[in-house]
Each structure stands twice: as C-alpha cells, then as structure tokens.
Design a protein around this motif. Sequence first.
Motif, short mmCIF file in Angstrom:
data_model
loop_
_atom_site.label_atom_id
_atom_site.label_comp_id
_atom_site.label_asym_id
_atom_site.label_seq_id
_atom_site.Cartn_x
_atom_site.Cartn_y
_atom_site.Cartn_z
N ASN A 127 0.80 -1.22 0.00
CA ASN A 127 0.00 0.00 0.00
C ASN A 127 0.84 1.28 0.00
OD1 ASN A 127 -2.38 -1.51 0.06
ND2 ASN A 127 -2.35 -1.64 2.28
N TYR A 128 2.15 1.14 -0.17
CA TYR A 128 3.07 2.29 -0.20
C TYR A 128 2.96 3.14 1.07
CZ TYR A 128 4.06 1.40 -5.13
OH TYR A 128 4.47 0.82 -6.31
N GLU A 129 2.74 2.51 2.21
CA GLU A 129 2.65 3.24 3.48
C GLU A 129 4.03 3.27 4.14
OE1 GLU A 129 -0.99 2.51 5.82
OE2 GLU A 129 -1.47 1.06 4.24
N PHE A 130 4.95 3.96 3.50
CA PHE A 130 6.34 3.95 3.94
C PHE A 130 6.55 4.68 5.27
CE2 PHE A 130 6.85 3.60 -0.77
CZ PHE A 130 7.19 2.27 -0.76
N GLU A 131 5.66 5.60 5.59
CA GLU A 131 5.82 6.32 6.85
C GLU A 131 5.58 5.40 8.05
OE1 GLU A 131 1.65 6.52 5.42
OE2 GLU A 131 3.54 7.06 4.49
N LEU A 132 4.91 4.27 7.86
CA LEU A 132 4.65 3.32 8.94
C LEU A 132 5.68 2.19 8.99
CD1 LEU A 132 0.77 3.04 8.48
CD2 LEU A 132 2.02 4.48 10.08
#
Length: 155
Positions: A127-132
């Motif tokens: 999901n491209y949730e790289f901040e997590l």
Amino acid sequence: MQNSLFYGFWALLFAVVVFIFLGCAAKEQSNKPAVKHMIQSEKLRILMRELDLVVYERQKSELERDKMRKRYVLTLADTLKKLSAEVENMPMGELGSGLTSDDFYEYKGYAKSLNQDANELYILAQNYEFELLSKKMEDIKVSCNSCHKQFRKDP
C-alpha cells in the motif's frame, strides 16, 4: 501536328517528373552496416554506463525510489514469512537439545509473532505506506532480539 506536339510535350514532361520522382525515392544500397557511433570501444562503453549510473542514479524520481523501497520490503517480508513458517512447522527435536516444553512453545510464539509482523510489513509495502515502515521494522527488530536473547547461545 500541333496536337501531337502538345501530347509529346506532356508525355516528355510526365516522363521527366516520373524519372525525377523515382530517382529521389531510390535509396543507395550498401553492404556496409549502419554505424551508430564512430568509436566502438567496449571498454569506453562500459565506462560510459558507469558514469551514467553515477550521474543519473541520484536523480531517480520519488516514484522510482518508492518502487525500489517496495521491492526491498516485499523481499524482506517474504524472507521473514518463510523463516517463521519453517520454525512454526519444526518438531521439538529439530530445534535443539535441552529445550523444555515451555521453551518450545515460547519459541514457536516468537515465530508466530514474526510471521504476523512480516504479513503486516508486506501489506504496508503493498500500500506504499512507507511512513509506517519504520515502526514495523522496529517491532520486528525487538521481536528478533528478544528471541535471540532467550534462545541463542553466546559464541
């Protein structure tokens, strides 16, 4: 007579135009291969590719960097899932000597936790949730270190 002269003139003019047209359309035939560059040094070509990588690798777009991060994290998550699945499926005798039944189930618990973390890591990358990702990577590190502290022999 004038008519035949008139038609002759137009026929000649038509022939000249066709001749010019065909002459312009004809390509020069050659047995020589087309040369793209005058210098064809393999060593120079390799050096130019290296230069290209150095110069342009740093200028990758944010999207390209995200794709690279995603591939790395997906590979890491897959590796963690394989490892944890292997440990979860091992019988007690294959894990080593001196393990009690409680140790065996605790070890399997670490593997199950690692598998869950790996699945969550995989979903974050998909999901491209790289901040997590940093938080999830820290969770995995803590889980691994806890297991190592409990079960790894010091060298």
